[in-house]
Motif scaffolding. Sequence first.
Motif, PDB file in Angstrom:
ATOM      1  N   TRP A 134       0.809  -1.208   0.000  1.00 32.52           N
ATOM      2  CA  TRP A 134       0.000   0.000   0.000  1.00 32.52           C
ATOM      3  C   TRP A 134       0.852   1.273   0.000  1.00 32.52           C
ATOM      4  CZ3 TRP A 134      -4.794  -0.419  -1.398  1.00 32.52           C
ATOM      5  CH2 TRP A 134      -5.466  -1.614  -1.174  1.00 32.52           C
ATOM      6  N   GLY A 135       2.137   1.137   0.008  1.00 32.27           N
ATOM      7  CA  GLY A 135       3.014   2.297  -0.040  1.00 32.27           C
ATOM      8  C   GLY A 135       3.021   3.097   1.249  1.00 32.27           C
ATOM      9  N   LEU A 136       2.804   2.449   2.360  1.00 29.13           N
ATOM     10  CA  LEU A 136       2.806   3.125   3.655  1.00 29.13           C
ATOM     11  C   LEU A 136       4.250   3.259   4.143  1.00 29.13           C
ATOM     12  CD1 LEU A 136      -0.132   1.206   5.338  1.00 29.13           C
ATOM     13  CD2 LEU A 136      -0.199   3.496   4.355  1.00 29.13           C
ATOM     14  N   PRO A 137       4.511   4.235   4.986  1.00 30.73           N
ATOM     15  CA  PRO A 137       5.887   4.389   5.492  1.00 30.73           C
ATOM     16  C   PRO A 137       6.266   3.189   6.370  1.00 30.73           C
ATOM     17  CG  PRO A 137       4.404   5.849   6.653  1.00 30.73           C
ATOM     18  CD  PRO A 137       3.615   5.243   5.534  1.00 30.73           C
ATOM     19  N   GLU A 138       7.564   2.920   6.417  1.00 33.98           N
ATOM     20  CA  GLU A 138       8.056   1.816   7.233  1.00 33.98           C
ATOM     21  C   GLU A 138       7.837   2.121   8.705  1.00 33.98           C
ATOM     22  OE1 GLU A 138      11.967   0.381   6.596  1.00 33.98           O
ATOM     23  OE2 GLU A 138      11.749   0.424   4.423  1.00 33.98           O
ATOM     24  N   LYS A 139       7.825   1.066   9.488  1.00 29.60           N
ATOM     25  CA  LYS A 139       7.680   1.220  10.930  1.00 29.60           C
ATOM     26  C   LYS A 139       8.916   1.900  11.486  1.00 29.60           C
ATOM     27  CE  LYS A 139       4.874  -1.927  13.495  1.00 29.60           C
ATOM     28  NZ  LYS A 139       4.738  -3.192  14.138  1.00 29.60           N
ATOM     29  N   ASP A 140       8.732   2.593  12.582  1.00 29.53           N
ATOM     30  CA  ASP A 140       9.850   3.206  13.280  1.00 29.53           C
ATOM     31  C   ASP A 140      10.835   2.097  13.674  1.00 29.53           C
ATOM     32  OD1 ASP A 140      11.399   5.048  14.665  1.00 29.53           O
ATOM     33  OD2 ASP A 140      10.268   4.741  16.525  1.00 29.53           O
ATOM     34  N   LYS A 141      12.118   2.317  13.421  1.00 34.78           N
ATOM     35  CA  LYS A 141      13.121   1.277  13.681  1.00 34.78           C
ATOM     36  C   LYS A 141      13.183   0.901  15.158  1.00 34.78           C
ATOM     37  CE  LYS A 141      15.870   2.162   9.687  1.00 34.78           C
ATOM     38  NZ  LYS A 141      17.033   1.690   9.026  1.00 34.78           N
ATOM     39  N   GLU A 142      13.004   1.886  16.023  1.00 32.71           N
ATOM     40  CA  GLU A 142      13.034   1.604  17.460  1.00 32.71           C
ATOM     41  C   GLU A 142      11.858   0.708  17.861  1.00 32.71           C
ATOM     42  OE1 GLU A 142      14.312   1.473  21.318  1.00 32.71           O
ATOM     43  OE2 GLU A 142      15.373   2.189  19.542  1.00 32.71           O
ATOM     44  N   GLU A 143      10.692   0.992  17.299  1.00 28.90           N
ATOM     45  CA  GLU A 143       9.509   0.185  17.589  1.00 28.90           C
ATOM     46  C   GLU A 143       9.688  -1.243  17.067  1.00 28.90           C
ATOM     47  OE1 GLU A 143       4.755   0.172  16.523  1.00 28.90           O
ATOM     48  OE2 GLU A 143       5.895   2.027  16.261  1.00 28.90           O
ATOM     49  N   ALA A 144      10.247  -1.385  15.874  1.00 28.84           N
ATOM     50  CA  ALA A 144      10.500  -2.711  15.304  1.00 28.84           C
ATOM     51  C   ALA A 144      11.519  -3.474  16.153  1.00 28.84           C
ATOM     52  CB  ALA A 144      10.999  -2.582  13.876  1.00 28.84           C
ATOM     53  N   ARG A 145      12.535  -2.775  16.647  1.00 24.81           N
ATOM     54  CA  ARG A 145      13.541  -3.409  17.494  1.00 24.81           C
ATOM     55  C   ARG A 145      12.906  -3.912  18.789  1.00 24.81           C
ATOM     56  NH1 ARG A 145      16.149  -2.640  21.821  1.00 24.81           N
ATOM     57  NH2 ARG A 145      15.403  -0.541  22.166  1.00 24.81           N
ATOM     58  N   ARG A 146      12.018  -3.090  19.385  1.00 22.01           N
ATOM     59  CA  ARG A 146      11.340  -3.503  20.621  1.00 22.01           C
ATOM     60  C   ARG A 146      10.471  -4.733  20.395  1.00 22.01           C
ATOM     61  NH1 ARG A 146      10.318   2.313  21.984  1.00 22.01           N
ATOM     62  NH2 ARG A 146       8.478   1.997  20.718  1.00 22.01           N
TER      63      ARG A 146
END
Length: 174
Positions: A134-146
């Motif tokens: 859908w062309g949405l922005p990527e998740k925040d890297k900090e949130e993905a790391r958590r």
Amino acid sequence: MAVPENNSPSPAGPQEQEQLPKRNIGAVPSRNPIPLSASQEAQVRDVFYARVRSRCTEEIKAFAECALGRTFTVSFACREPHRVMNSCMKLHATPEEQDAAREEWFAGRMERQKEKERKARRKIEQEKFLREWWGLPEKDKEEARREMEKLKRKERIGGFASAERVRIEEEGRR
């Protein structure tokens, strides 16, 4: 107050003496005294009930067949199959069976952990795919790391410590 001898009848009568449970005072109530959280105890209880039901399948089927198509007359018409079913379940619902269910639950911990990790990884992959699609922005890297860090944590056994509890390290400083 005098204690009656073993061969003399007690004032309570022989029927009440036979119904008293015999306990071993020095015995530990369970071989698995580790405290579990409420949801973990519910899972152990589900395993316990399933084990008891599996041992009384014939009695349960007989009661279910008797109760089929009945409403409030079940208690009258199916009294005997109900008694048989209940006596079977009471016979098998023992502390030993609870311990066996708890051991079975502990044995399945690693399998449940792997299944949980597999589902979480699949969820992350699907979310990543949908964001790309859908062309949405990527998740925040900090949130993905958590999220990945949370995924690697093992299941907690024993609940959380009280905030007011004095820790061993702090006790030595006092």
